[in-house]
Motif scaffolding. Structure first.
Motif, PDB file in Angstrom:
ATOM      1  N   SER A   1     -27.764-102.659 -50.044  1.00 29.97           N
ATOM      2  CA  SER A   1     -28.744-101.591 -50.242  1.00 29.97           C
ATOM      3  C   SER A   1     -29.993-101.774 -49.379  1.00 29.97           C
ATOM      4  O   SER A   1     -30.950-101.016 -49.522  1.00 29.97           O
ATOM      5  N   GLY A   2     -29.994-102.829 -48.549  1.00 35.08           N
ATOM      6  CA  GLY A   2     -31.125-103.069 -47.653  1.00 35.08           C
ATOM      7  C   GLY A   2     -32.208-103.942 -48.234  1.00 35.08           C
ATOM      8  O   GLY A   2     -33.274-104.086 -47.632  1.00 35.08           O
ATOM      9  N   ILE A   3     -31.974-104.551 -49.403  1.00 32.42           N
ATOM     10  CA  ILE A   3     -32.965-105.447 -50.019  1.00 32.42           C
ATOM     11  C   ILE A   3     -32.516-106.878 -49.742  1.00 32.42           C
ATOM     12  O   ILE A   3     -31.559-107.379 -50.341  1.00 32.42           O
ATOM     13  N   THR A   4     -33.195-107.554 -48.817  1.00 35.16           N
ATOM     14  CA  THR A   4     -32.750-108.871 -48.353  1.00 35.16           C
ATOM     15  C   THR A   4     -33.622-110.019 -48.851  1.00 35.16           C
ATOM     16  O   THR A   4     -33.287-111.177 -48.623  1.00 35.16           O
ATOM     17  N   SER A   5     -34.734-109.730 -49.508  1.00 40.83           N
ATOM     18  CA  SER A   5     -35.648-110.780 -49.963  1.00 40.83           C
ATOM     19  C   SER A   5     -35.026-111.581 -51.100  1.00 40.83           C
ATOM     20  O   SER A   5     -34.614-111.020 -52.120  1.00 40.83           O
ATOM     21  N   THR A   6     -34.976-112.900 -50.928  1.00 40.56           N
ATOM     22  CA  THR A   6     -34.442-113.745 -51.995  1.00 40.56           C
ATOM     23  C   THR A   6     -35.403-113.807 -53.182  1.00 40.56           C
ATOM     24  O   THR A   6     -34.982-114.038 -54.322  1.00 40.56           O
ATOM     25  N   ILE A   7     -36.684-113.609 -52.937  1.00 37.24           N
ATOM     26  CA  ILE A   7     -37.648-113.593 -54.041  1.00 37.24           C
ATOM     27  C   ILE A   7     -37.388-112.390 -54.945  1.00 37.24           C
ATOM     28  O   ILE A   7     -37.345-112.503 -56.170  1.00 37.24           O
ATOM     29  N   ILE A   8     -37.212-111.215 -54.325  1.00 32.74           N
ATOM     30  CA  ILE A   8     -36.890-110.017 -55.111  1.00 32.74           C
ATOM     31  C   ILE A   8     -35.583-110.202 -55.849  1.00 32.74           C
ATOM     32  O   ILE A   8     -35.443-109.833 -57.025  1.00 32.74           O
TER      33      ILE A   8
END
Length: 407
Positions: free
Chosen positions: A244-251
């Protein structure tokens, strides 16, 4: 409370039982945000092998949980709990100092043995130390603590994974901090168990011949099913986010923790529902909420909808786990708590382990990670319908003379 310990020591005992219980839920999920990084480092291995970082500990629990339960019934529960926490820290952090994927996987298997020990002993100790409404309250605290701890530990794992995937494995060392507190606040409840076998409730005095095996089998089936569904989140949500384009490991870590936080909230309120509704109604509600949450995650991958779906899934999970643990504690004889909860651990983590194998064919069949969560939602609907049927069974089956599952 079954003994004369001071109120302060009792509060400390509850605290360290809850802290230890947290470790069982973050056993694999804490490093889930690191999976893409691990895949990049060991790029010659297929995704199914990398997923064993998460799914191998449950397999070890399945293979050893019952044996650990039997051992606890014979030698006690407090010392095995402390040993299990030490092993949890040692083998859980193996990703920090081991360089080959094969050795890391061996460490993950040994981590599973440690988790089996922690889960079996904490549940058995709660069942042995407390009875009646107090036991239900402590189980609610336990489930809530597991959920709230999940958001802290998994968010921390996501942050550490953003530094380096190996750094996330440091989170397991926190278990070492709990051992001194357990040594100070807990004593072996062997004498308590012997006394309660003479003076306890109907269920506490139950002999093997009087155990409600059908009810216990239903508990184990529900335990397997809820974890089969729920564990799709830590193993596959990071990949859904990437798609979905969300690559942040924090998120990713924050989102994984949201379900755990919601689980804690619902667990704390579960005793109020239990006073007004049957177990089957609450279980049907829990699976219904999980179904709605999974369908939202699978069909609406925008961040706001993902958060809503995870909240609903976590609330349902809190209801289900709290009900199942309390129900099993009521039905099992005191001198078999170790075995009963050892089997509970086996079925819980069998669901976790099988989730990895069930997920990939469903992804291939559905063509996306979103389809996987849709299928999970549909399965949850079936389970909700089963428990709803049991809830209304006394009226529906009365005419035929059959006896449905009692509430």
């Amino acid at each position: 409370m079954k003994n004369g310990d001071t109120a302060g020591k009792n509060r400390g005992r509850i605290l360290f039982l809850l802290l230890s219980s947290m470790m069982t839920m973050m056993g694999g999920a804490a490093v889930a945000p690191s999976l893409p990084g691990i895949s990049a480092t060991f790029s010659t291995y297929p995704e199914s092998v990398i997923a064993m970082i998460i799914t191998l500990p449950p397999l070890a629990i399945v293979l050893t949980g019952w044996c650990i339960g039997i051992i606890c019934d014979r030698v006690g529960k407090v010392k095995p709990l402390m040993i299990s926490l030490a092993f949890f820290a040692l083998f859980g952090s193996s990703g920090v100092y081991l360089s080959s994927l094969e050795m890391i996987l061996v460490g993950r298997a040994m981590l599973g043995v440690a988790i089996a020990g922690i889960m079996t002993t904490t549940n058995a100790l709660i069942a042995a130390y407390y009875t009646g409404p107090e036991r239900a309250k402590v189980i609610g605290y336990q489930t809530a603590g597991m959920g709230i701890g999940a958001i802290v530990l998994e968010t921390s794992g996501g942050y550490l994974a953003s530094i380096d995937w190996r750094a996330a494995f440091y989170i397991y060392l926190i278990a070492l901090l709990f051992i001194p507190g357990i040594l100070w606040t807990m004593k072996e409840p062997e004498q308590i168990e012997r006394s309660s076998q003479k003076t306890g409730t109907e269920f506490e005095n139950a002999s093997v011949s009087s155990i409600h095996w059908g009810h216990i089998a239903l508990i184990y089936l529900a335990t397997f099913s809820v974890m089969l569904i729920f564990y799709m989140i830590p193993t596959k949500l990071p990949y859904l986010l990437q798609a979905s384009g969300i690559t942040s490991t924090i998120i990713s870590g924050v989102l994984l923790g949201i379900a755990g936080f919601s689980q804690g909230f619902s667990a704390l309120s579960c005793s109020r529902f239990n006073a007004r509704f049957s177990r089957q109604i609450i279980l049907a509600l829990g699976f219904s909420l999980m179904a709605i949450g999974a369908l939202i995650i699978g069909t609406m991958p925008d961040l706001a909808f993902l958060i809503g779906g995870l909240i609903l899934t976590g609330i349902g999970m809190g209801f289900i786990i709290t009900m199942l643990i309390g129900w099993l504690g009521d039905l099992s004889p005191v001198h078999r708590y170790g075995t009963a909860f050892g089997l509970f651990s086996m079925f819980l983590y069998l669901g976790q382990f099988m989730s990895g194998f069930v997920a990939q064919p469903l992804i291939d069949f559905g063509g996306s990670y979103g389809a996987l969560f849709v299928y999970s939602g549909l399965y949850s609907i079936v389970l909700a319908a089963v428990f709803a049927f049991f809830a209304i069974g006394p009226k529906v089956l009365a005419k035929s003379g059959k006896n449905p599952v009692d509430s």
